[in-house]
Design a protein around this motif. Structure first.
Motif, PDB file in Angstrom:
ATOM      1  N   ASP A   1      30.358  41.712  34.637  1.00  0.00           N
ATOM      2  CA  ASP A   1      30.986  42.778  35.975  1.00  0.00           C
ATOM      3  C   ASP A   1      31.403  41.398  37.007  1.00  0.00           C
ATOM      4  N   PHE A   2      32.668  42.402  37.156  1.00  0.00           N
ATOM      5  CA  PHE A   2      33.667  41.353  38.024  1.00  0.00           C
ATOM      6  C   PHE A   2      33.363  41.541  38.755  1.00  0.00           C
TER       7      PHE A   2
ATOM      8  N   LEU B   1      43.307  47.973  30.011  1.00  0.00           N
ATOM      9  CA  LEU B   1      42.233  46.278  29.828  1.00  0.00           C
ATOM     10  C   LEU B   1      41.617  46.354  30.539  1.00  0.00           C
ATOM     11  N   CYS B   2      42.442  45.186  31.244  1.00  0.00           N
ATOM     12  CA  CYS B   2      42.086  44.084  32.365  1.00  0.00           C
ATOM     13  C   CYS B   2      41.237  44.784  32.948  1.00  0.00           C
ATOM     14  N   GLU B   3      41.893  46.227  33.431  1.00  0.00           N
ATOM     15  CA  GLU B   3      41.240  46.790  35.208  1.00  0.00           C
ATOM     16  C   GLU B   3      39.937  47.900  34.596  1.00  0.00           C
ATOM     17  N   ARG B   4      39.447  48.188  33.023  1.00  0.00           N
ATOM     18  CA  ARG B   4      38.322  48.419  33.016  1.00  0.00           C
ATOM     19  C   ARG B   4      37.325  47.611  32.515  1.00  0.00           C
ATOM     20  N   TYR B   5      37.548  46.335  32.270  1.00  0.00           N
ATOM     21  CA  TYR B   5      36.994  45.246  31.862  1.00  0.00           C
ATOM     22  C   TYR B   5      36.072  44.506  33.278  1.00  0.00           C
ATOM     23  N   LYS B   6      36.803  44.870  34.466  1.00  0.00           N
ATOM     24  CA  LYS B   6      35.740  43.952  35.501  1.00  0.00           C
ATOM     25  C   LYS B   6      34.142  45.442  35.459  1.00  0.00           C
ATOM     26  N   LYS B   7      34.320  46.321  35.205  1.00  0.00           N
ATOM     27  CA  LYS B   7      33.426  47.705  35.222  1.00  0.00           C
ATOM     28  C   LYS B   7      32.699  47.428  33.763  1.00  0.00           C
ATOM     29  N   SER B   8      33.019  46.584  33.073  1.00  0.00           N
ATOM     30  CA  SER B   8      31.859  46.880  32.021  1.00  0.00           C
ATOM     31  C   SER B   8      30.593  45.719  32.246  1.00  0.00           C
TER      32      SER B   8
END
Length: 134
Positions: A48-49, A37-44
Motif C-alpha cells: 500500500d504505497f 504493473l508499477c501503477e497498479r502495484y501501489k494500490k495492491s
C-alpha cells in the motif's frame, strides 16, 4: 462462461520478456506492461504505497531498475511466473526509494537541528535521547 480478462496476463509477460531478451533491449510492449504493473502495484494489498506524496519518483525508480536489469535477469527456463518476478522487483524498488527518502529526511532534520530550529516530529521521537531533549 467467459474467462475474466486481467489487466496483465502472465503468459504475455513471459513471451514479451523472452522477445526483449532475444532483441537485447526492452520492447515497447513490455515497457507498457511494466508501467501498468508499477501503477497498479501501489494500490495492491501487498504494497500500500498510495499514501506517499512522492509516488511518481518511486515509480520512476522502479521503472529504471526494471529497464536496466530486471528483464535481463528473468530466466524463463527456471521460472514461469514473470508477473511475480516483476512484482517483487517493483516492491524492492519502492522500498529502496523509501530508504533513500528516509536517509535524506534524517540529513535534513539534522541540519535543521544544527541551525537551532525544530525538526520533524518523527526525528524528535527517534532521536530524543541523542538530542538530550527530556
Amino acid at each position: 462462461m467467459a474467462r475474466k480478462k486481467n489487466y496483465l496476463n502472465n503468459r504475455d509477460l513471459v513471451d514479451e520478456t523472452i522477445i526483449s531478451q532475444q532483441q537485447g533491449r526492452m520492447t515497447d510492449k513490455l515497457a507498457r506492461m511494466l508501467m501498468v504493473l508499477c501503477e497498479r502495484y501501489k494500490k495492491s494489498s501487498q504494497g500500500d504505497f498510495t499514501r506517499y506524496t512522492y509516488f511518481d519518483e518511486m515509480k520512476s525508480t522502479a521503472m529504471e531498475n526494471l529497464v536496466k536489469t530486471a528483464y535481463k535477469k528473468f530466466d524463463s527456463e527456471r521460472f514461469s511466473n514473470a508477473f511475480a518476478f516483476y512484482t517483487q522487483c517493483i516492491h524492492n524498488s519502492y522500498l529502496q526509494y523509501l530508504n533513500y527518502e528516509k536517509r535524506h529526511r534524517r540529513i535534513r532534520d539534522a541540519l535543521i537541528v544544527d541551525f537551532g530550529l525544530n525538526p520533524s516530529d518523527s526525528f524528535m521521537e527517534e532521536y530524543r535521547e541523542k538530542l538530550d531533549i527530556g
